[in-house]
Design an enzyme around this catalytic site. Structure first.
Site, short mmCIF file in Angstrom:
data_model
loop_
_atom_site.label_atom_id
_atom_site.label_comp_id
_atom_site.label_asym_id
_atom_site.label_seq_id
_atom_site.Cartn_x
_atom_site.Cartn_y
_atom_site.Cartn_z
N LYS A 65 0.81 -1.22 0.00
CA LYS A 65 0.00 0.00 0.00
C LYS A 65 0.85 1.27 0.00
CE LYS A 65 -4.19 -2.00 2.00
NZ LYS A 65 -5.24 -1.88 3.03
N GLY A 128 -1.49 2.02 13.74
CA GLY A 128 -0.73 1.66 12.55
C GLY A 128 -1.43 2.12 11.29
N MET A 214 -11.69 -5.01 12.83
CA MET A 214 -11.42 -4.82 11.40
C MET A 214 -10.89 -6.09 10.72
SD MET A 214 -10.12 -0.84 11.44
CE MET A 214 -9.13 -0.98 9.97
N TYR A 216 -11.33 -10.38 10.14
CA TYR A 216 -12.47 -11.30 10.07
C TYR A 216 -11.94 -12.72 9.98
CZ TYR A 216 -11.46 -11.58 5.06
OH TYR A 216 -10.84 -11.77 3.86
#
Length: 273
Positions: A65, A128, A214, A216
């Site tokens: 990212k 983070g 956040m 799963y």
């Protein structure tokens, strides 16, 4: 046929091709979406090859990212503040737009679950990249306060300072939080992937609150199990955030917003098989 891809390393676990194939079918879009493993040091070359071959857009997952942030020739405001990009789009002038749809995916999933954020007190656990990517969209919902907590307080303070111009945001040491002051707790740490907890006090949990993890998994996550057992009113995992950020990417590329609910239901079914 327009081509899209998700880059990551590892990538075999990615649900993005499944999600976007359902979105394309739902909206009658002629497009192809695949997953591609990029070498750990080879994101730029992989992206260059993809766009040179006529690719229209891509998603980016770990660990690329920040590489995608550097790769883009233009950045959305939310990508600039996130310091990371999860969506690239080829522009008509040949440039590459970098965007970050993670935070909007989180907000859309909370709203889909009828979680009101306006006027609420939100605790964001972790400081983070995952946390940084969701703060601006959360503040845009006008909570009365967003508190960032982290084991290393200085990281939480840095994020609070960065986003202070955009809303009521502050930081707090994780061991000083011991009152049930929050309406929503969002866990942005990946501790739950290894069955760990982020280290919050049990006294934070109350019966009319929402706890959101956040991450799963097929079963309930460690954080949500902890919160549920302590009596939290509602616990939600990050699968809907995954679908929500994908829907936002799809909108950026195709100009159409697909429906998330049906795709989420199908994804949940497959995850639990």
């Amino acid at each position: 046929m327009d081509k899209y891809v998700v880059f990551g390393n590892p990538i075999a676990q990615s649900k993005s091709p499944f999600i976007h194939t359902l979105f394309a079918r739902q909206t009658a879009q002629k497009m192809e979406y695949t997953a591609e493993l990029a070498p750990a040091d080879g994101f730029k070359l992989a992206a260059d090859n993809f766009f040179s071959a006529g690719g229209r857009g891509c998603n980016i997952t770990a660990p690329f990212k920040e590489d995608a942030y550097q790769y883009a020739t233009q950045l959305s405001e939310r990508a600039k503040l996130a310091g990371a990009v999860n969506t690239l789009k080829k522009l008509d002038d040949g440039g590459i737009l970098g965007d970050n749809t993670d935070g909007e995916g989180l907000v859309q999933d909370l709203l889909l679950n009828q979680v009101e954020l306006a006027g609420k007190r939100i605790l964001l656990v972790g400081a983070g990249g995952a946390a940084r990517g969701v703060i601006l969209p959360l503040l845009a919902q006008n909570p009365v306060e967003l508190v960032i907590t982290n084991r290393t307080l200085s990281k939480a303070q840095q994020l609070a300072d960065l986003f202070a111009p955009f809303g009521s945001v502050s930081s707090a040491a994780i061991d000083t939080l011991n009152q049930p002051d929050f309406d929503v707790i969002i866990n942005s740490t990946s501790a739950g992937l290894s069955g760990q907890l982020p280290g919050l006090s049990e006294s934070l949990i109350k019966h009319d609150m929402v706890c959101y993890d956040m991450v799963y998994s097929a079963q309930i996550t460690a954080f949500n199990l902890w919160a549920r057992d302590l009596g939290a009113g509602k616990v939600i995992d990050g699968l809907g955030m995954l679908v929500g950020q994908a829907a936002e990417s799809f909108m950026l590329w195709r100009g159409l917003r697909p429906g998330a609910k049906q795709v989420l239901r199908e994804l949940r079914r497959i995850l639990q098989e």
